[in-house]
Write an enzyme that holds these catalytic residues in place. Sequence first.
Site, PDB file in Angstrom:
ATOM      1  N   GLY A  77       0.803  -1.219   0.000  1.00  0.00           N
ATOM      2  CA  GLY A  77       0.000   0.000   0.000  1.00  0.00           C
ATOM      3  C   GLY A  77       0.838   1.273   0.000  1.00  0.00           C
ATOM      4  N   ASN A  78       1.995   1.237   0.689  1.00  0.00           N
ATOM      5  CA  ASN A  78       2.810   2.457   0.804  1.00  0.00           C
ATOM      6  C   ASN A  78       3.441   2.889  -0.515  1.00  0.00           C
ATOM      7  OD1 ASN A  78       4.518   0.123   1.101  1.00  0.00           O
ATOM      8  ND2 ASN A  78       6.144   1.425   1.875  1.00  0.00           N
ATOM      9  N   LYS A  83     -13.045  -8.886   6.368  1.00  0.00           N
ATOM     10  CA  LYS A  83     -12.244  -7.738   5.946  1.00  0.00           C
ATOM     11  C   LYS A  83     -13.116  -6.471   5.930  1.00  0.00           C
ATOM     12  CE  LYS A  83      -8.453  -6.520   3.337  1.00  0.00           C
ATOM     13  NZ  LYS A  83      -7.452  -6.050   4.214  1.00  0.00           N
ATOM     14  N   LYS A 107      -3.610  -9.371  -1.925  1.00  0.00           N
ATOM     15  CA  LYS A 107      -2.779  -9.179  -3.120  1.00  0.00           C
ATOM     16  C   LYS A 107      -1.493 -10.021  -3.107  1.00  0.00           C
ATOM     17  CE  LYS A 107       0.702  -6.008  -1.828  1.00  0.00           C
ATOM     18  NZ  LYS A 107       0.588  -6.263  -0.424  1.00  0.00           N
ATOM     19  N   LYS A 109       1.916 -12.509   3.517  1.00  0.00           N
ATOM     20  CA  LYS A 109       3.183 -12.363   2.764  1.00  0.00           C
ATOM     21  C   LYS A 109       4.034 -13.619   2.941  1.00  0.00           C
ATOM     22  CE  LYS A 109       3.245  -7.417   3.607  1.00  0.00           C
ATOM     23  NZ  LYS A 109       2.392  -7.066   2.473  1.00  0.00           N
TER      24      LYS A 109
END
Length: 316
Positions: free
Chosen positions: A14-15, A132, A217, A279
């Site tokens: 996101g960053n 979510k 993602k 991740k």
Amino acid sequence: MPPRTPITVLALGGNAILQRNQEGTFEEQYENVRSTATQIATLVDQGLRIVIVHGNGPQIGATVIRHEMGREKVPPLPLHACGAETQGFLGYIIQQSLQDELSKRRTNKSVATIVTQVLVEPNDPAFRNPSKPIGPFYTKEQRDGLLRSRSDLVVKEDSGRGYRRLVPSPDPKAVIENEAIRVLVDEESVVIACGGGGIPVIRQGSRLQGVEAVIDKDLAAERLATSIHAENLVILTDVDGVYINYGKRDQQLLSKISRDELEEYAKEGFFAIGSMGPKVEAAIRFLRNGGKRSVIANLGDLGRAIKGSTGTQVRN
Ligand code: ADP
Ligand code: MG
């Protein structure tokens, strides 16, 4: 023909698009994307074949707000269509920034965004347990009004800040457009795909149908990397890599680690659900499914992360 250079799938956190303290204007997002694009263009210029996956958390939240708040004027679109909107918007700015950077370097590679659908299973347990939070906060009255027109929605109290919609986050199974993506990558194009984890779809007989869900993602990036036989999956975020005892005084960065060892730590519960957990899971799955190397590193260290000298470097 000379041997093809290995393919690297980059999953941008996101960053890369919006910093946590920013509001979300077009200019802010554009500036962040441009600085990421500069780093990526350097790698493309060095001959690497790159596929870019990006997140869309804040953007799909904003899109849902626009649709919900505008419902008196225009009918709101379903969540999967909102996902498609964010893929288009974010693909556009990533694509434009990269094209600008590549033409500065006189590289003649083309850049393309693929609107990507990702297959999920209709009987995924996530559909029975939406987890979510997404979109605007509602008051109790707004929530009641919303549920009268959409009795299928799940809206719950969100830690004292109001009511918020919860959506399922099912496990991605396959990337529908993987063949098209592979062809473009083979022809040396830089591809942006699976934005926001992809548009979740289920198969209904011979048809595909979008569903009200969001896909992680990083897990989607693994599906894509595996299906196009990428060699590297590089997940870029806002921390230096994977830590054990994260946030505690004795936290320790895992630098070079085997898949088995990382799997042990995951089983012991060191990685938070919804942030580092997926991740690590994506990194493990990629290696299990034939990938050579998974990397989890800080976005600002992209070049060194690819060289292998920083971040968490995972191999079989
Ligand atoms: P992204 O947008 O990059 O996917 P996330 O917020 O989902 O970002 O994940 C990155 C965050 O994971 C870090 O900012 C960090 O706070 C958090 N995190 C949780 N557990 C760990 C861990 N064990 N090691 C490193 N970071 C962790
Ligand atoms: Mg995340």
